[in-house]
Design an enzyme around this catalytic site. Structure first.
Site, PDB file in Angstrom:
ATOM      1  N   ALA A  86      60.544  57.327 -38.590  1.00 40.50           N
ATOM      2  CA  ALA A  86      60.737  58.250 -37.475  1.00 40.50           C
ATOM      3  C   ALA A  86      61.356  57.461 -36.323  1.00 40.50           C
ATOM      4  O   ALA A  86      61.206  56.231 -36.243  1.00 40.50           O
ATOM      5  CB  ALA A  86      59.401  58.850 -37.058  1.00 40.50           C
ATOM      6  N   GLU A 135      53.216  51.713 -39.272  1.00 43.93           N
ATOM      7  CA  GLU A 135      52.818  52.421 -38.047  1.00 43.93           C
ATOM      8  C   GLU A 135      51.735  51.725 -37.236  1.00 43.93           C
ATOM      9  O   GLU A 135      51.787  51.729 -35.992  1.00 43.93           O
ATOM     10  CB  GLU A 135      52.364  53.851 -38.379  1.00 43.93           C
ATOM     11  CG  GLU A 135      53.492  54.799 -38.745  1.00 43.93           C
ATOM     12  CD  GLU A 135      53.856  54.777 -40.222  1.00 43.93           C
ATOM     13  OE1 GLU A 135      53.372  53.886 -40.952  1.00 43.93           O
ATOM     14  OE2 GLU A 135      54.619  55.652 -40.649  1.00 43.93           O
TER      15      GLU A 135
HETATM   16  N1  CAA Z   1      63.793  54.289 -34.882  1.00 43.89           N
HETATM   17  C1  CAA Z   1      64.827  54.164 -34.038  1.00 43.89           C
HETATM   18  N2  CAA Z   1      65.817  53.278 -34.235  1.00 43.89           N
HETATM   19  C2  CAA Z   1      65.746  52.500 -35.323  1.00 43.89           C
HETATM   20  C3  CAA Z   1      64.696  52.571 -36.238  1.00 43.89           C
HETATM   21  C4  CAA Z   1      63.685  53.525 -35.979  1.00 43.89           C
HETATM   22  N3  CAA Z   1      62.651  53.724 -36.829  1.00 43.89           N
HETATM   23  N4  CAA Z   1      64.887  51.657 -37.205  1.00 43.89           N
HETATM   24  C5  CAA Z   1      66.036  51.028 -36.903  1.00 43.89           C
HETATM   25  N5  CAA Z   1      66.564  51.528 -35.773  1.00 43.89           N
HETATM   26  C6  CAA Z   1      67.788  51.116 -35.090  1.00 43.89           C
HETATM   27  C7  CAA Z   1      67.595  49.827 -34.313  1.00 43.89           C
HETATM   28  O1  CAA Z   1      67.016  50.089 -33.057  1.00 43.89           O
HETATM   29  C8  CAA Z   1      69.015  49.329 -34.212  1.00 43.89           C
HETATM   30  O2  CAA Z   1      69.674  50.059 -33.208  1.00 43.89           O
HETATM   31  P1  CAA Z   1      70.658  49.277 -32.167  1.00 43.89           P
HETATM   32  O3  CAA Z   1      71.760  48.744 -33.055  1.00 43.89           O
HETATM   33  O4  CAA Z   1      71.094  50.357 -31.245  1.00 43.89           O
HETATM   34  O5  CAA Z   1      69.848  48.200 -31.546  1.00 43.89           O
HETATM   35  C9  CAA Z   1      69.629  49.768 -35.540  1.00 43.89           C
HETATM   36  O6  CAA Z   1      68.791  50.808 -36.054  1.00 43.89           O
HETATM   37  C10 CAA Z   1      69.666  48.661 -36.559  1.00 43.89           C
HETATM   38  O7  CAA Z   1      68.352  48.142 -36.694  1.00 43.89           O
HETATM   39  P2  CAA Z   1      68.005  46.583 -36.590  1.00 43.89           P
HETATM   40  O8  CAA Z   1      68.984  45.891 -35.712  1.00 43.89           O
HETATM   41  O9  CAA Z   1      66.584  46.451 -36.229  1.00 43.89           O
HETATM   42  O10 CAA Z   1      68.282  46.147 -38.118  1.00 43.89           O
HETATM   43  P3  CAA Z   1      67.575  44.949 -38.894  1.00 43.89           P
HETATM   44  O11 CAA Z   1      68.325  44.845 -40.186  1.00 43.89           O
HETATM   45  O12 CAA Z   1      67.458  43.752 -38.042  1.00 43.89           O
HETATM   46  O13 CAA Z   1      66.102  45.478 -39.204  1.00 43.89           O
HETATM   47  C11 CAA Z   1      64.445  47.080 -39.920  1.00 43.89           C
HETATM   48  C12 CAA Z   1      65.907  46.573 -40.044  1.00 43.89           C
HETATM   49  C13 CAA Z   1      63.489  46.019 -40.486  1.00 43.89           C
HETATM   50  C14 CAA Z   1      64.342  48.360 -40.714  1.00 43.89           C
HETATM   51  C15 CAA Z   1      64.127  47.310 -38.423  1.00 43.89           C
HETATM   52  O14 CAA Z   1      65.157  48.126 -37.863  1.00 43.89           O
HETATM   53  C16 CAA Z   1      62.831  48.012 -38.205  1.00 43.89           C
HETATM   54  O15 CAA Z   1      61.790  47.384 -38.308  1.00 43.89           O
HETATM   55  N6  CAA Z   1      62.890  49.319 -37.907  1.00 43.89           N
HETATM   56  C17 CAA Z   1      61.693  50.090 -37.611  1.00 43.89           C
HETATM   57  C18 CAA Z   1      60.947  50.403 -38.880  1.00 43.89           C
HETATM   58  C19 CAA Z   1      59.666  51.146 -38.547  1.00 43.89           C
HETATM   59  O16 CAA Z   1      58.785  50.636 -37.898  1.00 43.89           O
HETATM   60  N7  CAA Z   1      59.587  52.398 -39.034  1.00 43.89           N
HETATM   61  C20 CAA Z   1      58.419  53.230 -38.809  1.00 43.89           C
HETATM   62  C21 CAA Z   1      58.619  54.067 -37.601  1.00 43.89           C
HETATM   63  S1  CAA Z   1      57.132  54.899 -37.152  1.00 43.89           S
HETATM   64  C22 CAA Z   1      57.085  56.266 -38.131  1.00 43.89           C
HETATM   65  O17 CAA Z   1      57.885  56.474 -39.020  1.00 43.89           O
HETATM   66  C23 CAA Z   1      55.954  57.205 -37.791  1.00 43.89           C
HETATM   67  C24 CAA Z   1      55.761  58.312 -38.741  1.00 43.89           C
HETATM   68  O18 CAA Z   1      55.142  58.175 -39.771  1.00 43.89           O
HETATM   69  C25 CAA Z   1      56.190  59.636 -38.387  1.00 43.89           C
END
Ligand code: CAA
Length: 261
Positions: free
Chosen positions: A63, A131
């Protein structure tokens, strides 16, 4: 639709979540587009769906954390409901849905894959429920579906520790059915979808309903659910054609009756 594309090849539909700059993270807009695309699927002419993510790196990275960062309690609950409603729609769609997991499947990404009937993944896929590291619970069904798919102990371990797992571990614990190279993944998903689409559509739909509804029932009630759906197949032309072809030692002709749906 802006963030979600749809392509139809024969009886198979391909849905692609298309927000690669944010690794296909699910914000309200993406969820709205996804729901609209699902609602528009022509169920009279579609027998299986494939769900995947755009780009080579990510299926769905969860999300949208930016959108969630400022939510109040009530808004958080409402955001959870939006995701849950769409995912439940996928889960209860009359036709099978295959998730082709082509990279990160974190948080909401793991959760949307779990709302599909079958998960296939590429060898670069990473699954997890991160999360608790963000100060929240999984919010799109993760606490419920992960435990049902991989068992309570493994689900609790993944959710409490927030550790991610790689494709081979996801396969080992039964979270995915098979692992392919990145190039092979979509062709493999299409091949499986085509095989499903070649079978009697009324029977396939009845199987999905029997399995899904039965899982929420006691065994006594569940076998009655199956009996009724089994019985309903005997009103279909596919049953008559399929069985008479077998008895007459003929090749089964086109199984395609949408009659009595
Ligand atoms: N939400 C918003 N933006 C996100 C995102 C997310 N879940 N995941 C990645 N992005 C965005 C980053 O902010 C980044 O944007 P910018 O280029 O504008 O900075 C872009 O996507 C690329 O991401 P990274 O630079 O971080 O890429 P990476 O290869 O270094 O890392 C990753 C990849 C490990 C997936 C990392 O992006 C990450 O940890 N993302 C979050 C994953 C996460 O925690 N997901 C769970 C969300 S909570 C949820 O889902 C709740 C629910 O159950 C409803």
């Amino acid at each position: 639709m802006g963030f979600v594309t749809y392509e139809q090849e024969g009886f198979v539909g391909l849905i692609t979540i298309n927000r690669p700059k944010a690794l296909n993270a699910l914000n309200s807009e993406v969820l709205k587009d996804l729901e609209a695309v699902i609602d528009a699927v022509d169920l009279d002419n579609t027998r299986a769906l494939i769900l995947t993510g755009a780009g080579e790196k990510s299926f769905v990275a969860g999300a949208d954390i930016g959108e969630m960062s400022t939510l109040t309690k009530a808004e958080g609950e409402a955001f959870g409901k939006i995701g849950n409603d769409v995912f439940r729609k996928i889960e209860t769609l009359p036709i099978p849905v295959i998730a082709a997991v082509n990279g990160f499947a974190l948080g909401g990404g793991c959760e949307i894959a779990m709302s599909c009937d079958i998960r296939l993944c590429a060898d670069n896929a990473i699954f997890g429920q991160p999360e608790v590291g963000l100060g929240i619970t999984p919010g799109f069904g993760g606490t419920q579906r992960l435990a049902r798919i991989v068992g309570v102990g493994k689900a609790k371990e993944m959710i409490y520790t927030a550790f991610n797992i790689k494709a081979d571990e996801a396969y080992r614990i039964g979270l995915v059915n098979a692992v392919y190279t990145q190039e092979e993944l979509l062709p493999a998903a299409k091949k499986m979808a085509a095989k499903i689409a070649s079978n009697a559509p009324i029977a396939v739909r009845a199987c999905k309903k029997a399995i899904n509804d039965g899982l929420d029932a006691t065994m006594d009630d569940a076998i009655v659910i199956e009996e009724k759906l089994f019985g309903s197949c005997f009103e279909s032309e596919d049953q008559k054609n399929g069985m008479s072809a077998f008895l007459n030692k003929q090749k089964i002709k086109d199984l395609g009756g949408f009659q009595n749906k």
